[in-house]
Design a protein around this motif. Structure first.
Motif, PDB file in Angstrom:
ATOM      1  N   SER A  12       0.833  -1.204   0.000  1.00  0.00           N
ATOM      2  CA  SER A  12       0.000   0.000   0.000  1.00  0.00           C
ATOM      3  C   SER A  12       0.865   1.250   0.000  1.00  0.00           C
ATOM      4  CB  SER A  12      -0.922   0.015   1.224  1.00  0.00           C
ATOM      5  OG  SER A  12      -1.529   1.270   1.398  1.00  0.00           O
ATOM      6  N   ASP A  13       0.649   2.127  -0.985  1.00  0.00           N
ATOM      7  CA  ASP A  13       1.353   3.406  -0.983  1.00  0.00           C
ATOM      8  C   ASP A  13       1.003   4.207   0.269  1.00  0.00           C
ATOM      9  OD1 ASP A  13       2.629   2.983  -3.411  1.00  0.00           O
ATOM     10  OD2 ASP A  13       1.020   3.880  -4.588  1.00  0.00           O
ATOM     11  N   ASP A  47       3.292   0.301  -3.429  1.00  0.00           N
ATOM     12  CA  ASP A  47       2.921  -0.467  -4.623  1.00  0.00           C
ATOM     13  C   ASP A  47       4.042  -0.384  -5.652  1.00  0.00           C
ATOM     14  OD1 ASP A  47      -0.026  -1.397  -4.348  1.00  0.00           O
ATOM     15  OD2 ASP A  47      -0.055   0.669  -3.636  1.00  0.00           O
ATOM     16  N   ASP A  48       5.167  -0.964  -5.310  1.00  0.00           N
ATOM     17  CA  ASP A  48       6.360  -0.944  -6.157  1.00  0.00           C
ATOM     18  C   ASP A  48       6.748  -2.388  -6.446  1.00  0.00           C
ATOM     19  OD1 ASP A  48       9.514  -1.182  -6.266  1.00  0.00           O
ATOM     20  OD2 ASP A  48       9.002   0.832  -6.959  1.00  0.00           O
ATOM     21  N   GLU A  49       6.730  -2.754  -7.720  1.00  0.00           N
ATOM     22  CA  GLU A  49       6.913  -4.144  -8.107  1.00  0.00           C
ATOM     23  C   GLU A  49       8.235  -4.717  -7.601  1.00  0.00           C
ATOM     24  OE1 GLU A  49       7.092  -6.621 -12.316  1.00  0.00           O
ATOM     25  OE2 GLU A  49       5.830  -4.826 -12.170  1.00  0.00           O
ATOM     26  N   GLY A  73      -3.036  -4.716  -3.642  1.00  0.00           N
ATOM     27  CA  GLY A  73      -2.395  -4.624  -4.948  1.00  0.00           C
ATOM     28  C   GLY A  73      -2.746  -5.711  -5.914  1.00  0.00           C
ATOM     29  N   VAL A  78      -4.300   1.124 -11.501  1.00  0.00           N
ATOM     30  CA  VAL A  78      -3.052   1.426 -12.199  1.00  0.00           C
ATOM     31  C   VAL A  78      -1.839   1.022 -11.377  1.00  0.00           C
ATOM     32  CG1 VAL A  78      -1.643   3.288 -13.170  1.00  0.00           C
ATOM     33  CG2 VAL A  78      -4.127   3.317 -13.474  1.00  0.00           C
ATOM     34  N   ARG A  79      -1.912   1.174 -10.046  1.00  0.00           N
ATOM     35  CA  ARG A  79      -0.780   0.875  -9.179  1.00  0.00           C
ATOM     36  C   ARG A  79      -0.797  -0.552  -8.632  1.00  0.00           C
ATOM     37  NH1 ARG A  79       3.811   3.259  -8.573  1.00  0.00           N
ATOM     38  NH2 ARG A  79       3.797   3.227  -6.293  1.00  0.00           N
ATOM     39  N   ASP A  80      -1.785  -1.350  -9.017  1.00  0.00           N
ATOM     40  CA  ASP A  80      -1.899  -2.723  -8.504  1.00  0.00           C
ATOM     41  C   ASP A  80      -0.925  -3.624  -9.263  1.00  0.00           C
ATOM     42  OD1 ASP A  80      -3.833  -2.033  -6.685  1.00  0.00           O
ATOM     43  OD2 ASP A  80      -5.502  -2.519  -8.006  1.00  0.00           O
ATOM     44  N   ARG A  81       0.220  -3.936  -8.645  1.00  0.00           N
ATOM     45  CA  ARG A  81       1.286  -4.691  -9.314  1.00  0.00           C
ATOM     46  C   ARG A  81       1.713  -5.937  -8.539  1.00  0.00           C
ATOM     47  NH1 ARG A  81       1.699  -3.905 -14.303  1.00  0.00           N
ATOM     48  NH2 ARG A  81       3.899  -4.531 -14.275  1.00  0.00           N
TER      49      ARG A  81
END
Length: 652
Positions: A12-13, A47-49, A73, A78-81
């Motif tokens: 989670s951002d 949310d960083d792969e 995520g 868009v940020r769900d990686r």
């Protein structure tokens, strides 16, 4: 049944910035601890792969985690990686668990059809991704825990037969109640005195917390040397190519383009010896000598004359062969007003030379368009590559830019040799900083530009300022000290917490150099997306050894060196002293000498990691294997082992 250890990762951002916003992670931990699971890790990442994948991979590879659960995520945002981060790690898919999660969620809402769960095994660890909402998390956990599904899977993954789970199922079947997360007893032995860790966004300790809160064991998995090197070369790539003039400055650079010859070389018929150009039909005799000052090359050679040429010079029109000086004799000469001989007038040829003798044809060395140097070719200081570029007439060429290196040392106890500022206190004045001077000497000797960031005291603000300076002025940072388990070891926390950096590894199974750390720091808007940083141990010998092992390959790769050329060369050596073995692979500092019987390696003496003198004169590092349970405790004189060459070899 042995306690099952579960690692929980919230993606989670929002929660990565404010851990109190994380409700799903604590909900998972609460449900699992009530069922007897042990939850030693509860972390939060944005949310960083790359961050997601690195954290999960670290847990799976460290060997003490049975089940990894992620939450968040997994949707179509868009940020769900999370699925993209986890799928490359999965070795065996658990498609049945994915179906179970989807069918469970679909019973509650059709929106569950937009969820993208992933489940499977990574090594001997089960990995399951759950949605981000607390409600969905509880529903999915209920499905996984009821009926002993997860327990059965974990038992099988550990190599069990599943009988213990079946026995538990049989004994509790009458008590089972569908719809309750708490209905099934897993038979775990739960230690109720276990302290549940608080959510945190990084693996490093919080440097603002009391010293009593620091880690007692490193949270970073200890990598093997080859794993660490593979990680470095996987994460680091060449810097952008630039156009450069063909001058001696190119030495040490790597070509970023193929180089073709612009024209035939030679472009006309030339001589390969010093002598005289003539016709192959000319018999031995006396001929008048012409030169480039007395006869144009474009005009045919007149009968009765020969044309003096030096090696590499062109032949005049009409000449098809060259007679060497050794096959001629001076007949008459031209004299000046003082009667001194100043020029050849006539020469006697002593042999008749066949056509083409001592003559290089046009294009015989290189034809126009021929490939003479390939992209990725290292331009060595021996001069061959620069000579080739000049030979084919290339004035400019594209090369990979070499990295600029920022160097700093950390520690309140350090003193700068050129600007000492003795410490106040009980009479102990501190220690000289040997790492910066020695690293700078090594780097500049290899042709790298170095930015000296000085000695950084043990404060967060000072670390942040120094690293920020390095990020803005260099392509790579090399630091020493502050990487171990001390309360004032700040590099890992500052990298993760103040710069959002990713620590790719924080420990290596090597002696010296166990706490060696490799990380990358994002630099949005900068010339590169991220900047690598190597945090080397503070002990001088450790710093220099790990520099050659890990930093130098990274520098070479950034400079465009092919991956298979980034490591220093190895040779087989006969050791000339006994060398004790450690439980870790060790690099013993030696002087390598070439002898008729092969390479000999002489120890430089005591190998304590703080003894930088062990590298004085050393041109090699003997790679000692780890001591086995039933193996020898040391290697004997004459034993043959590999050694890394770090300097010019000597003669015996």
């Amino acid at each position: 049944m042995q306690t099952t250890r579960v690692a929980i990762l919230t993606v989670s951002d929002t929660a990565s910035l404010d851990p109190t916003a994380d409700r799903s992670g604590p909900a998972i931990r609460e449900a699992l601890t009530e069922q007897g699971f042990e939850c030693p890790y509860l972390l939060i990442v944005p949310d960083d792969e790359l961050r997601i994948r690195h954290t999960v991979q670290t847990w799976c590879e460290q060997g003490d985690i049975d089940w990894v659960i992620t939450t968040g995520g997994t949707g179509f945002g868009v940020r769900d990686r999370t699925p993209e981060a986890i799928r490359p790690l999965i070795e065996r898919d658990a498609s049945g668990l994915v179906h179970l999660l989807l069918s469970t969620s679909l019973q509650h809402t059709p929106l569950a059809s937009l969820s993208r769960p992933v489940a499977g095994t990574v090594k001997n660890t089960l990995v399951v991704t759950l949605p981000g909402s607390v409600k969905a998390v509880r529903e999915n956990l209920q499905a996984l825990l009821n009926g002993g599904v997860v327990n059965h899977a974990l038992d099988l993954i550990k190599g069990g037969s599943g009988r213990s789970v079946h026995a538990v199922l049989a004994s509790t079947a009458s008590a089972s109640q569908a719809g309750s997360v708490h209905s099934h007893s897993h038979g775990h032995h739960h230690d109720h005195g276990h302290a549940i860790p608080q959510p945190r966004s990084t693996l490093s300790h919080d440097p603002t917390a009391p010293v009593t809160a620091r880690h007692r064991e490193s949270p970073y998995r200890q990598l093997a040397i080859d794993e660490a090197l593979d990680c470095i070369l996987r994460e680091i790539g060449p810097l952008p190519a630039v156009d450069a003039a063909v001058t001696p400055f190119l030495r040490g650079h790597v070509l970023a383009e193929d180089v073709q010859a612009l024209q035939d070389v030679p472009s006309t018929y030339t001589t390969s010896v010093d002598g005289y150009a003539l016709r192959s039909t000319d018999p031995p005799g006396i001929y008048r000598v012409l030169t480039s000052q007395t006869h144009p090359l474009s005009q045919p050679l007149p009968p009765g004359t020969i044309f003096r040429v030096n090696t590499g010079g062109p032949l005049p029109a009409g000449a098809d062969t060259v007679i060497m000086v050794e096959d001629t004799r001076l007949h008459t000469s031209v004299r000046n007003d003082q009667g001194e001989d100043v020029e050849e007038e006539t020469v006697e040829t002593l042999a008749q030379v066949p056509s083409g003798e001592n003559v290089r044809d046009p294009g015989s060395d290189t034809k126009g368009g021929d490939l003479v140097l390939e992209k990725g070719q290292i331009i060595h200081s021996a001069g061959g590559e620069i000579g080739t570029l000049a030979f084919v007439g290339r004035k400019h060429v594209k090369i990979y830019r070499r990295p600029v290196v920022a160097v700093l040392s950390t520690g309140n106890e350090l003193l700068d040799l050129q600007a000492p500022n003795p410490m106040s206190g009980d009479g102990w004045g501190g220690i000289w900083d040997t790492n910066r001077p020695s690293l700078q000497a090594a780097l500049e000797g290899m042709g790298y530009q170095v930015i000296d960031l000085g000695i950084v005291p043990d404060s967060i603000d000072a670390h942040v300022a120094a690293i920020q300076h390095g990020l803005s002025s260099a392509d790579i940072l090399v630091t020493t000290g502050g990487t171990s388990m001390g309360a004032s070891d700040l590099l890992k926390p500052v990298i993760e917490r103040n710069f959002g950096g990713q620590i790719h590894f924080g420990r290596v199974r090597v002696k010296p150099g166990k706490p060696t750390t490799f990380a990358t720091i994002p630099t949005p808007g900068g010339p590169a997306e991220r900047v690598p940083i190597f945090a080397l141990p503070g002990n001088p010998a450790s710093a220099l050894v790990t520099f050659h092992l890990f930093v130098l390959p990274a520098l070479r790769r950034m400079g465009g060196w092919p991956v298979d050329r980034c490591h220093l060369p190895r040779v087989r050596v006969h050791i000339q002293h006994e060398m004790r073995l450690d439980s870790r692979p060790e690099f013993h500092r030696v002087i390598i000498k070439a002898s008729p019987g092969g390479f000999l390696a002489y120890s430089t003496g005591g190998q304590r990691s703080s003894r930088v003198a062990s590298l004085c004169g050393a041109n090699g590092l003997v790679a000692l294997p780890p001591r086995g349970d039933n193996g020898p405790a040391k290697l004997q004189v004459g034993d043959i082992v590999d050694a890394i060459v770090i300097g010019e070899l000597q003669m015996e």
